[in-house]
Write a protein that holds these residues in place. Sequence first.
Motif, PDB file in Angstrom:
ATOM      1  N   ASP A 343       0.835  -1.215   0.000  1.00 12.67           N
ATOM      2  CA  ASP A 343       0.000   0.000   0.000  1.00 12.67           C
ATOM      3  C   ASP A 343       0.862   1.254   0.000  1.00 12.67           C
ATOM      4  OD1 ASP A 343      -2.539  -1.442   2.189  1.00 12.67           O
ATOM      5  OD2 ASP A 343      -2.229  -1.597   0.013  1.00 12.67           O
ATOM      6  N   TYR A 344       1.973   1.197   0.752  1.00 10.82           N
ATOM      7  CA  TYR A 344       2.873   2.368   0.808  1.00 10.82           C
ATOM      8  C   TYR A 344       3.479   2.642  -0.570  1.00 10.82           C
ATOM      9  CZ  TYR A 344       6.357   5.591   2.640  1.00 10.82           C
ATOM     10  OH  TYR A 344       7.106   6.701   2.888  1.00 10.82           O
ATOM     11  N   LEU A 345       3.873   1.558  -1.270  1.00  9.30           N
ATOM     12  CA  LEU A 345       4.442   1.745  -2.613  1.00  9.30           C
ATOM     13  C   LEU A 345       3.418   2.318  -3.579  1.00  9.30           C
ATOM     14  CD1 LEU A 345       6.592  -1.487  -3.092  1.00  9.30           C
ATOM     15  CD2 LEU A 345       7.427   0.863  -3.004  1.00  9.30           C
ATOM     16  N   LYS A 346       2.166   1.879  -3.452  1.00  7.79           N
ATOM     17  CA  LYS A 346       1.132   2.375  -4.362  1.00  7.79           C
ATOM     18  C   LYS A 346       0.778   3.830  -4.086  1.00  7.79           C
ATOM     19  CE  LYS A 346      -0.980  -2.182  -5.125  1.00  7.79           C
ATOM     20  NZ  LYS A 346      -2.178  -3.012  -4.927  1.00  7.79           N
ATOM     21  N   SER A 347       0.829   4.216  -2.830  1.00  6.35           N
ATOM     22  CA  SER A 347       0.453   5.593  -2.473  1.00  6.35           C
ATOM     23  C   SER A 347       1.604   6.580  -2.642  1.00  6.35           C
ATOM     24  CB  SER A 347      -0.058   5.633  -1.027  1.00  6.35           C
ATOM     25  OG  SER A 347       0.958   5.216  -0.127  1.00  6.35           O
ATOM     26  N   ASN A 348       2.837   6.091  -2.708  1.00  4.02           N
ATOM     27  CA  ASN A 348       4.007   6.970  -2.873  1.00  4.02           C
ATOM     28  C   ASN A 348       4.737   6.564  -4.151  1.00  4.02           C
ATOM     29  OD1 ASN A 348       4.311   8.508  -0.074  1.00  4.02           O
ATOM     30  ND2 ASN A 348       3.707   6.396   0.351  1.00  4.02           N
ATOM     31  N   THR A 349       4.327   7.162  -5.262  1.00  7.92           N
ATOM     32  CA  THR A 349       4.871   6.767  -6.565  1.00  7.92           C
ATOM     33  C   THR A 349       6.074   7.595  -6.982  1.00  7.92           C
ATOM     34  OG1 THR A 349       3.324   8.263  -7.655  1.00  7.92           O
ATOM     35  CG2 THR A 349       2.630   5.960  -7.341  1.00  7.92           C
ATOM     36  N   GLY A 350       6.412   8.658  -6.260  1.00 12.34           N
ATOM     37  CA  GLY A 350       7.545   9.503  -6.642  1.00 12.34           C
ATOM     38  C   GLY A 350       8.868   8.923  -6.191  1.00 12.34           C
ATOM     39  N   PHE A 351       9.950   9.721  -6.436  1.00 14.59           N
ATOM     40  CA  PHE A 351      11.289   9.278  -6.073  1.00 14.59           C
ATOM     41  C   PHE A 351      11.826   9.997  -4.841  1.00 14.59           C
ATOM     42  CE2 PHE A 351      11.628   6.683  -9.637  1.00 14.59           C
ATOM     43  CZ  PHE A 351      11.280   7.370 -10.799  1.00 14.59           C
ATOM     44  N   ASN A 352      10.992  10.832  -4.212  1.00 12.48           N
ATOM     45  CA  ASN A 352      11.505  11.639  -3.108  1.00 12.48           C
ATOM     46  C   ASN A 352      11.316  10.968  -1.751  1.00 12.48           C
ATOM     47  OD1 ASN A 352      12.259  13.779  -4.813  1.00 12.48           O
ATOM     48  ND2 ASN A 352      10.167  14.540  -4.857  1.00 12.48           N
ATOM     49  N   ASP A 353      10.348  10.000  -1.638  1.00 15.44           N
ATOM     50  CA  ASP A 353       9.996   9.440  -0.341  1.00 15.44           C
ATOM     51  C   ASP A 353      10.783   8.161  -0.065  1.00 15.44           C
ATOM     52  OD1 ASP A 353       6.714  10.352  -1.246  1.00 15.44           O
ATOM     53  OD2 ASP A 353       8.035  11.411   0.142  1.00 15.44           O
ATOM     54  N   LEU A 354      11.151   8.012   1.197  1.00 13.58           N
ATOM     55  CA  LEU A 354      11.884   6.836   1.626  1.00 13.58           C
ATOM     56  C   LEU A 354      10.909   5.728   2.035  1.00 13.58           C
ATOM     57  CD1 LEU A 354      14.524   8.676   3.830  1.00 13.58           C
ATOM     58  CD2 LEU A 354      14.907   7.681   1.579  1.00 13.58           C
ATOM     59  N   LEU A 355      11.327   4.478   1.858  1.00 12.82           N
ATOM     60  CA  LEU A 355      10.514   3.329   2.242  1.00 12.82           C
ATOM     61  C   LEU A 355      10.811   2.971   3.704  1.00 12.82           C
ATOM     62  CD1 LEU A 355      10.925   1.014  -0.874  1.00 12.82           C
ATOM     63  CD2 LEU A 355       9.056   2.605  -0.361  1.00 12.82           C
ATOM     64  N   PRO A 356       9.811   2.544   4.448  1.00 12.06           N
ATOM     65  CA  PRO A 356      10.074   2.083   5.829  1.00 12.06           C
ATOM     66  C   PRO A 356      10.941   0.837   5.793  1.00 12.06           C
ATOM     67  CG  PRO A 356       7.822   1.570   5.174  1.00 12.06           C
ATOM     68  CD  PRO A 356       8.367   2.435   4.102  1.00 12.06           C
ATOM     69  N   SER A 357      11.972   0.824   6.638  1.00 13.88           N
ATOM     70  CA  SER A 357      12.875  -0.316   6.653  1.00 13.88           C
ATOM     71  C   SER A 357      12.909  -0.923   8.043  1.00 13.88           C
ATOM     72  CB  SER A 357      14.284   0.132   6.223  1.00 13.88           C
ATOM     73  OG  SER A 357      14.811   1.040   7.166  1.00 13.88           O
ATOM     74  N   ASN A 358      13.350  -2.184   8.082  1.00 16.39           N
ATOM     75  CA  ASN A 358      13.554  -2.881   9.358  1.00 16.39           C
ATOM     76  C   ASN A 358      12.251  -2.933  10.166  1.00 16.39           C
ATOM     77  OD1 ASN A 358      15.016  -4.334  11.221  1.00 16.39           O
ATOM     78  ND2 ASN A 358      15.836  -2.501  12.242  1.00 16.39           N
ATOM     79  N   ILE A 359      11.123  -3.298   9.480  1.00 14.16           N
ATOM     80  CA  ILE A 359       9.832  -3.344  10.189  1.00 14.16           C
ATOM     81  C   ILE A 359       9.396  -4.780  10.487  1.00 14.16           C
ATOM     82  CG2 ILE A 359       9.030  -1.153   9.245  1.00 14.16           C
ATOM     83  CD1 ILE A 359       7.412  -2.709   7.198  1.00 14.16           C
TER      84      ILE A 359
END
Length: 802
Positions: A343-359
């Motif tokens: 869902d996070y990938l679908k809602s944030n399609t740009g290149f500026n946002d970081l992905l949540p890691s180590n969850i």
Amino acid sequence: MKSTSRKELSNVQHEKINLAELIEPYLKRWYIYLISLILGLTIVYFYVSYTIPIYKNSASIIINEEDGKSNSSGLSILEDLEFVQSSSNLMNELEIMKCHSVLYPVVDSLNLNVTPFLLGDNSKLRRSELFDESPILIKSILNEETTINFSKTIDVIILSDSKIRVTSNDKSVKEFLYGDRINIDDENSYITINKNKTFDNKWIGKRIEVIITSKQKAVEKLRADLLVEKENKESSVVKISIQGSNVVKNNAILNEVLNSYRRDGLNDKNTVKTNTSNFIKDRIRFLLEELNEVELEGESYKTNNGVVDFQTDVTDYVAGKGYAEKLVIESGIQLNLVKLLDDYLKSNTGFNDLLPSNIGFLDQSIISLTEQYNKLVLDRNKLLQNTKPSNPLVLKIESQLTSIRESLKISLFNLKKNYQLKEDTYNKQFNKFNNDLNSMPKFEREYRSIIRQQQIKESLYLFLLQKREENEIELAATVTNIKVIVPPNNEGSLISPKKPILYLASLILSIFIPIGIIYVLQLFDNKLKDSKDLGDLTLLGQIPKSEKANSIIDDTDRSFLSESFRMLRTNINFSLSDKVGCKTIALSSSLPGEGKTFISMNLANTLSKTGLKVVVIGLDLRMPKLLDYVNLNKTIGVSNFIIDEALTPVDIINSVSDKYDLSVINAGDIPPNPAELLLKPRFKELMNYLRENFDYIIMDTSPIGLISDCLPVVKNEADLLLYVARVGYLQKRMLSIPKSFIEDEVVDNLAIVLNYTDPFDKKYGYGYGYGYGYGYGGYTNGYFSESKKSFLQKILDFFKRK
């Protein structure tokens, strides 16, 4: 063998003479080298004195390689295909160290957009840059939007401990108190000047030049001045250096650049962890709400069915049922995580946002791809601070990000299908065990469903709480990846001006520039220099230059000049030894001013000293010069005799010496037709009379190189034509005139007399032997005496002999 050796020795001596003659023009003008050396050293002295010295300060650091490369096959394949880069890219770090986000805090912290210079005198030639030692502290407030390229210079004179005088670019002069607001561009751009901690009374009266620029312009200047480079290809050692006129300022800039780079690196590392922490906090709040709803549902179910604790009889599931339930829970957690990230990938399609890691993903490829994606996002954002989105490097990173997103989507999709398959399998196992419990009351089975949902959400909630604490600990323990191995030194190395090099260059140029000038002068000098330029012409005598060149030589004179006329007299006697009776000698030249009259009078005087009767007749009817050498009462002469038949030769002959038989006939009044006048019979009559009454007739004629008045007289009357050629005055091409006289048989006997030669020049033989072709040599300096000379003249003569 002996003849061969002598021949070789003669060749060696000849080569030495040629080498000496080649060097001689350069050594004779030694004073040019001295002047050039003094001038060069003076220029270097003033250049060094008034040039602001530039120093270079440097520091060395190690940029540590980051660990944590993924071992997943998916990431390795991407790295092999160059879709992603290594986590540690040293060249990128070098560019980051010079980026705006690092340098702007340096400019802001050290106030680098304001540069004060102390003027050593009342001019701008001698000045030194001030930094911490400046007596005044200048703060600028500029509207950066309208003053991006702003630059202004003001002069500040410290009048007292409370007042200053400011002169702007427009020459306006105003006085201010410390702390006053001074507008420099518009109402929104101004500076304030306050006393610094180093201020004392010795600064009163000093003049300080202040250069003010915008911070953006100061950042660009710092970026241009700062040099960041690897010390070698094999190591991660980076050398940063800067050049400037103030060593303290250079060191402060380097230290602040390192600190700013550390802060910037920590901010980059903490950005991912901060975003992850925010993501976990949001999910915890959401799960807490869902968990409360499930617990309330369980509480309501128990209340409605009047059950307090129906687990009293059944305390545990069979081993198989418990294991299946555990697997269902784990699969549910992973499916939820997959859904969250998807869902996070679908809602944030740009290149500026970081992905949540180590969850909490168990799959290492998802973890590695997420970390790599965040690293590329940070690199891209860093590059965009100093370049445009169309930059090839930015586009390459975006391509890599797109590739990783696609890989993540594929991995998430496959992972989702995998966990769904596992969940179905685990549910089937659970249902199998659950069917065995059909005998249990319906409310117990329904309540277990509620409890299961509660456990799933509670497990996920506790898991996220644990990850949040781990992330906070990592955030607090983050360290920079650089280590300073050589801190900025305090001394600095002098870049310019390099005094030894400048003085050495000045010394070399002071020698070679005069050599070049003399060579060019020699190359374009077409004046007569010495007897070698005469070619086949006969040289009969050389008259040196002297202070007595405009008078008749005294009888007691023992100088080079008097001896040269004696040598000329001897050579003339040899040349005219076959002539019986009166001997007629004509003196002429190519140009006026070559010394015909001077040589005529002194030659006649020298001849008369041997007891001979000598007469000098002035035949230069256009510009007579004889009266400059003798004081005559009668001014009538040759022209008067030819015109006035009543005059006799005796009427125009004037005796000029009481001791010797020396007479002079003046040229007379200047006639309008001198050429025709000398062709009249009366001139022939005069010459016949002179031959009968004198032993030598010296004819001072006009320059036959310019006019032909006396050429018929020379051809018909002279036994010898002495062609006077002045060294350093006559052009070599003019020697073609006497050569043509010989070739065309205009005159029968012609010889050259070189005038104004250097008595100390070895080529001419003075002081070492004359060597005129006739006569004798072997005279030394002891035989001659010159007039008393000044000490300076003696020094000059000494060097001329060298």
